[in-house]
Design an enzyme around this catalytic site. Structure first.
Site, PDB file in Angstrom:
ATOM      1  N   GLU A 201       0.464  -1.531   0.237  1.00  0.00           N
ATOM      2  CA  GLU A 201       0.014  -0.302  -0.222  1.00  0.00           C
ATOM      3  C   GLU A 201       0.528   1.095   0.241  1.00  0.00           C
ATOM      4  OE1 GLU A 201      -4.381  -1.724   1.940  1.00  0.00           O
ATOM      5  OE2 GLU A 201      -2.852  -0.833   3.701  1.00  0.00           O
ATOM      6  N   GLU A 277      -6.788  -8.197  -0.779  1.00  0.00           N
ATOM      7  CA  GLU A 277      -7.149  -7.689   0.373  1.00  0.00           C
ATOM      8  C   GLU A 277      -8.406  -7.822   0.354  1.00  0.00           C
ATOM      9  OE1 GLU A 277      -5.545  -5.389   3.212  1.00  0.00           O
ATOM     10  OE2 GLU A 277      -3.202  -6.217   2.675  1.00  0.00           O
TER      11      GLU A 277
END
Length: 636
Positions: A201, A277
């Site tokens: 991320e 995710e």
């Protein structure tokens, strides 16, 4: 002794030359593929992104993955959790790799016991699961400092997650060691790892455009040859894309799915879609609510993701536990540390039990698998042991005399810069500061994260992020001022990770004058910490204990040890240790009210139980078969 030279034997020289020429001609005509072991000949291409599809060699491949973190699950239960994953219809395991746990001190690596990454990956392979590895170096994961070692913060100019020299030099040394273990586990080397994630991320951090290309090259230079991926949420996707790396997305709603996949198509064209995710639940913070996500909503979203032609990874399939002090924290408006349980309202409970989510997802993945799923393993038995009462006691103030000489410093030293542990400072736990004062007044300073203030041994209140000043009452003569500071967990996500030093940060002031001449005790509460407190150091429990204090009791287990949950009614805030294993923190503000105690950490016979309590002790320690959070658990 007879000697010879090429000049004395021209025939030998000509023979050697002819042999070299002949060998070269033979090798040019040799089919090199015949030299590859038979069992590797079908592993040439690996996982590829071709058009809208993933291909594993020449076959279309769907990634149906689930996340389990080996460092959050007792090693004795890895097989149970992985078998339950396989029985749910998933084909791929994903896991992070926590740098801070694997290199607790600079240059000292630990891949033993519960940190045996290679054993975990190989066990997944044995069970029939592929692996996507997420080695960081930063992993977020609701773990202290996002998995980065605290000793990095000894450098006052440190810029984490950038190409700052002090950071990349440390990453390079860590990757040198880590990748030597990972490379042989790759698909093309006969292992189960089919893809590797580049950092984590980064788009939502994005402080250095050269950083992600650096991490990509660091992986490739050390022999990573499988498919590379990035992973970003909606806040960072537009800035997280790296040339030559397949972008994937993190989300929880079907609305986000449409937005993010549209964006991905516009940026990287026709590529396989992957939700790296899909959040099956969420983590909890101390003082906040217990987060839940309805099982029907989970099934609806998972179905929509797969129907949209996307591969998926369930984060988390099984969350496990933030044993010890590994939990992270968030700090946007307010500082909030994560609870010990990483139950996450995931597909399996913290203790590995089945849930409604598991049953619904097993039916779903079973309907599209094309082959019958293996039967789910039996539940692991639980036990409600009889309550135990502490019988021995050691106040923190009495314990200090067994800790050796304190560190002496003119001004406060933060936890990371203490001259201990081979120059690596202190990573976790508590730290105690003492100095002498001769007057009353207003005490002020930056305390990270929570400091209980004492005049001699009397508690007068707390300093933390919101309370930065406290009145010190009128005293006579020289008095000892003490501050017991707890590192409640370093921030694991956000832009302020460089500012995560713990303890007293800068000067401590009394009436705006900086205090001097500190005595500092490191209370890291590792196993070695308690070895100082032999049987003769403890005393009988008094009617009115002085806090903070350690309380010693024993749990008798007559049969095969079973999982249980420790319930601390009447206790306020502290940490529990069973046979030297740190179960984690408890705090009566909730939402977590019980601590998971794995059966393998108990032994038949007498088990030592130590509780460090900061403020108030309850009458007993209770044990129950179910966690206080009370999730619906299903019998197979």
């Amino acid at each position: 002794m007879t000697t010879w030279s090429l000049r004395r034997r021209p025939g030998r020289t000509l023979g050697l030359l002819l042999l070299v020429i002949l060998s070269f001609l033979v090798l040019r005509r040799l089919d090199w593929s015949t030299l590859v072991p038979l069992w590797l000949r079908h592993r040439q291409l690996g996982l590829q992104a071709k058009g809208w599809n993933f291909m594993l060699e020449d076959s279309t491949f769907w990634i149906f993955g689930g996340s389990i973190h080996y460092f959050r699950v007792p090693k004795e239960y890895w097989r149970d959790r992985l078998l339950k994953m396989k029985a749910c219809g998933l084909n791929t395991l994903t896991t992070y790799v926590p740098w801070n746990l694997h290199e607790p001190e600079r240059g000292r690596f630990d891949f033993s016991g519960n940190l045996d990454l290679e054993a975990f990956v190989l066990m997944a392979s044995e069970i029939g699961l592929w692996v996507i590895l997420r080695p960081g170096p930063y992993i977020c994961s609701e773990i202290d400092l996002g998995g980065l070692p605290s000793w990095l913060l000894q450098d006052p100019g440190m810029r984490l997650r950038t190409t700052y020299k002090g950071f990349t030099e440390a990453v390079d040394l860590y990757f040198d060691h880590l990748m030597s273990r990972v490379v042989p586990l790759q698909y093309k080397r006969g292992g189960p790892i089919i893809a590797v994630q580049v950092e984590n991320e980064y788009g939502s951090y994005n402080k250095d455009p050269a950083y992600m290309p650096y991490v990509k090259k660091a992986l490739e230079d050390r022999g990573i040859v499988e498919l590379l991926l990035t992973s970003d949420n909606k806040d960072g996707l537009s800035k997280g894309i790296v040339h030559g790396v397949l972008a994937t997305i993190n989300l929880q709603s079907t609305h986000e799915l449409q937005l993010l996949t549209t964006f991905l198509f516009n940026v990287q064209g026709t590529q396989p879609k992957m939700v790296m995710e899909y959040w099956t639940g969420w983590f909890d913070s101390w003082g906040g609510p217990h987060n839940i996500l309805d099982s029907s909503e989970v099934l609806k979203t998972v179905s929509a993701i797969v129907d949209a032609g996307s591969s998926i990874n369930l984060y988390m399939f099984h969350g496990g536990t933030n044993f010890g002090f590994m939990n992270g924290a968030m700090h946007f408006h307010d500082y909030k540390s994560d609870v010990t349980s990483y139950d996450y309202d995931a597909v399996l409970t913290e203790a590995g039990d089945y849930t409604a989510k598991y049953m619904k997802l097993r039916d779903f993945f079973g309907s599209i698998s094309g082959t019958p799923l293996p039967p789910p393993p039996d539940l692991i038995p639980k036990m409600s042991y009889e309550p135990i009462t502490p019988v021995l006691y050691l106040s923190l103030w009495d314990a200090l005399k067994y800790m050796g000489e304190p560190i002496k410093a003119e001004t406060p030293i933060n936890m990371e810069n203490l001259p201990i542990n081979g120059g690596n400072g202190q990573s976790f736990g508590y730290i105690l500061y003492e100095t002498n004062i001769a007057s009353s007044g207003i005490l002020s300073g930056r305390v990270r994260d929570r400091g209980q203030v004492f005049v001699n041994t009397v508690s007068i209140g707390f300093l933390d992020y919101k309370t930065t000043k406290i009145a010190v009452p009128l005293i006579q003569g020289y008095t000892v001022l003490r501050i017991l500071v707890e590192n409640r967990g370093r921030v694991n996500y956000g832009e302020n990770i460089d500012d995560q030093r713990k303890g007293l940060i800068g000067n401590l002031y009394l009436n705006d004058s900086p205090l001097k001449k500190f005595r500092i005790y490191s209370l890291d509460m590792k196993k070695s910490f308690f070895q100082r407190f032999g049987p003769d150091k403890w005393s009988s429990l008094p009617e009115t204990p002085t806090f903070p204090a350690f309380f010693l009791s024993s749990l008798s287990v007559s049969s095969t040890p079973c999982d249980t949950f420790l319930k601390l009614e009447g206790w306020e805030k502290g940490v529990v240790f069973i046979n030297g294993q740190n179960l984690g923190r408890y705090w009566n503000i909730g939402p977590q009210k019980t601590l998971y105690l794995p059966g393998p950490w108990l032994s038949s016979g007498i088990n030592q139980v130590i509780v460090f309590e900061e403020m108030m002790a309850g009458p007993a320690l209770q044990f129950t078969e179910t966690p206080h959070l009370g999730r619906n658990q299903y019998v197979k």
